[in-house]
Design an enzyme around this catalytic site. Structure first.
Site, PDB file in Angstrom:
ATOM      1  N   LEU A   1       0.949  -1.173  -0.017  1.00 26.12           N
ATOM      2  CA  LEU A   1      -0.110   0.067  -0.025  1.00 26.12           C
ATOM      3  C   LEU A   1       0.798   1.298   0.038  1.00 26.12           C
ATOM      4  O   LEU A   1       1.869   1.264   0.658  1.00 26.12           O
ATOM      5  CB  LEU A   1      -0.893   0.044   1.315  1.00 26.12           C
ATOM      6  CG  LEU A   1      -1.927  -1.108   1.316  1.00 26.12           C
ATOM      7  CD1 LEU A   1      -2.291  -1.224   2.747  1.00 26.12           C
ATOM      8  CD2 LEU A   1      -3.277  -0.811   0.590  1.00 26.12           C
TER       9      LEU A   1
ATOM     10  N   SER B   1       5.910  -6.142   3.362  1.00 22.11           N
ATOM     11  CA  SER B   1       5.793  -5.556   1.935  1.00 22.11           C
ATOM     12  C   SER B   1       4.261  -5.513   1.646  1.00 22.11           C
ATOM     13  O   SER B   1       4.005  -5.531   0.564  1.00 22.11           O
ATOM     14  CB  SER B   1       6.408  -6.306   1.081  1.00 22.11           C
ATOM     15  OG  SER B   1       8.047  -6.055   1.334  1.00 22.11           O
ATOM     16  N   LYS B   2       3.321  -5.527   2.778  1.00 17.88           N
ATOM     17  CA  LYS B   2       1.983  -5.591   2.319  1.00 17.88           C
ATOM     18  C   LYS B   2       1.589  -3.664   2.494  1.00 17.88           C
ATOM     19  O   LYS B   2       0.739  -3.239   1.926  1.00 17.88           O
ATOM     20  CB  LYS B   2       1.092  -6.010   3.361  1.00 17.88           C
ATOM     21  CG  LYS B   2       1.174  -7.529   3.149  1.00 17.88           C
ATOM     22  CD  LYS B   2       0.485  -8.376   4.399  1.00 17.88           C
ATOM     23  CE  LYS B   2       0.654  -9.717   4.457  1.00 17.88           C
ATOM     24  NZ  LYS B   2       0.032 -10.493   5.410  1.00 17.88           N
ATOM     25  N   ALA B   3       2.629  -3.052   2.908  1.00 20.03           N
ATOM     26  CA  ALA B   3       2.635  -1.458   3.001  1.00 20.03           C
ATOM     27  C   ALA B   3       4.119  -1.231   2.575  1.00 20.03           C
ATOM     28  O   ALA B   3       4.900  -1.616   2.936  1.00 20.03           O
ATOM     29  CB  ALA B   3       2.341  -0.897   4.057  1.00 20.03           C
TER      30      ALA B   3
END
Length: 316
Positions: free
Chosen positions: A257, A285-287
């Site tokens: 994100l 690594s989701k944000a």
């Protein structure tokens, strides 16, 4: 070492003040929950105003029974969000109202008495069994239409959840419906946990003697395309659970994100995703590192209408 500090301004409240003016007081005060709410409102407006940003919204918990239905439909209608990921329950309750059912305000009654009266309780919200009987009749009519439409060698009765919800949205005639607004404005809705709902139960019962098969993996093909097509990705997370993780995990494909807002009542100590602060997503690594994130602890049915109402004055 000297740390630069900004003074806390005590909040001032006046008669007939706008929500956006109240939010300015929150921002000028800038501490505890009020500061977090103000930052979330500013970030919401910034995400919507960012032309290159596609906003993915996830919605868990009883948001529709809790009164959020018209707000989400409004956001879809005005193209403030591009994708909605939600629970099967919220879809069910959206359809319940489209079919003439209602949600009722009350509290304090004995649950065993409610059971005898044919009433189900969601915290302080009541539903009537009679409305679910109408829901059962109407949704089976729609399932029958879709089953006949898919009864050909090409489709073999197979449909993705996303396509199923789009087709249902095209059939129902209700301007206040989340599903209907999404269908006519081409906003994709995903409900990865659809089977865990009254809608899923009716679908399972229908498939006992009809050819209608859900392809869950097919949704991921389309969802991944939406992620790759987005120059920047913004997130709005109302609650946690499956909708939150389905949305966040999919953004891995693009490095995570770019900005996000989270409103949740859950706590981080148990290690569950629902209570995890958005910053934790950077480690997965989701944000993205450097992403703009805002966490607010509280009831989304109180806080999100407040931050959205204030943000409307800043949306171009």
């Amino acid at each position: 070492m000297r740390i630069e500090q900004t003074k806390v301004n005590q909040m001032n409240i006046k008669k007939d003040m706008k929500v956006s003016e109240l939010m300015e007081e929150f921002e000028n005060c800038g501490v505890l929950g009020s500061g977090r709410v103000a930052r979330a409102s500013d970030l919401l407006a910034a995400m919507i105003n960012e032309e290159d940003m596609h906003i993915f919204m996830s919605m868990a918990g009883p948001q529709v029974p809790g009164g959020m239905r018209n707000i989400i439909a409004y956001m879809i209608k005005h193209e403030y969000i591009n994708v909605l990921v939600t629970s099967g329950a919220n879809i069910t309750h959206d359809l319940l109202e489209s079919f003439g059912g209602r949600h009722y305000r009350d509290f304090g009654d004995d649950d065993e008495k409610l059971n005898k009266a044919g009433i189900g309780r969601i915290a302080d919200v009541y539903t009537q069994n009679d409305d679910f009987e109408i829901f059962e009749t109407e949704i089976n009519k729609i399932f029958d239409k879709l089953s006949k439409k898919l009864d050909n060698p090409k489709d073999k009765g197979i449909i993705s959840i996303n396509t199923l919800l789009h087709e249902i949205g095209l059939i129902i005639d209700d301007e206040n419906s989340i599903l209907h607004q999404a269908a006519i404005h081409n906003v994709d809705i995903f409900a990865p946990g659809i089977v865990d709902s009254m809608l899923g139960l009716q679908l399972w019962m229908f498939t006992q003697d009809h050819n209608l098969i859900l392809d869950v993996v097919k949704d991921m093909h389309h969802f991944s395309d939406l992620v790759f097509e987005s120059s920047e990705i913004g997130g709005i997370f109302l609650g946690g659970g499956v909708p939150k993780h389905y949305t966040m995990a999919s953004t891995l494909l693009k490095g995570g994100l770019d900005a996000a807002i989270q409103i949740t009542m859950d706590r981080p100590e148990t290690g569950s995703l629902s209570g995890a602060p958005l910053e934790e997503a950077k480690s997965w690594s989701k944000a993205k590192c450097g992403s703009n994130l805002a966490n607010v602890v509280g009831d989304a049915t109180i806080i999100f209408p407040l931050i959205f109402a204030a943000a409307l004055d800043k949306i171009q």
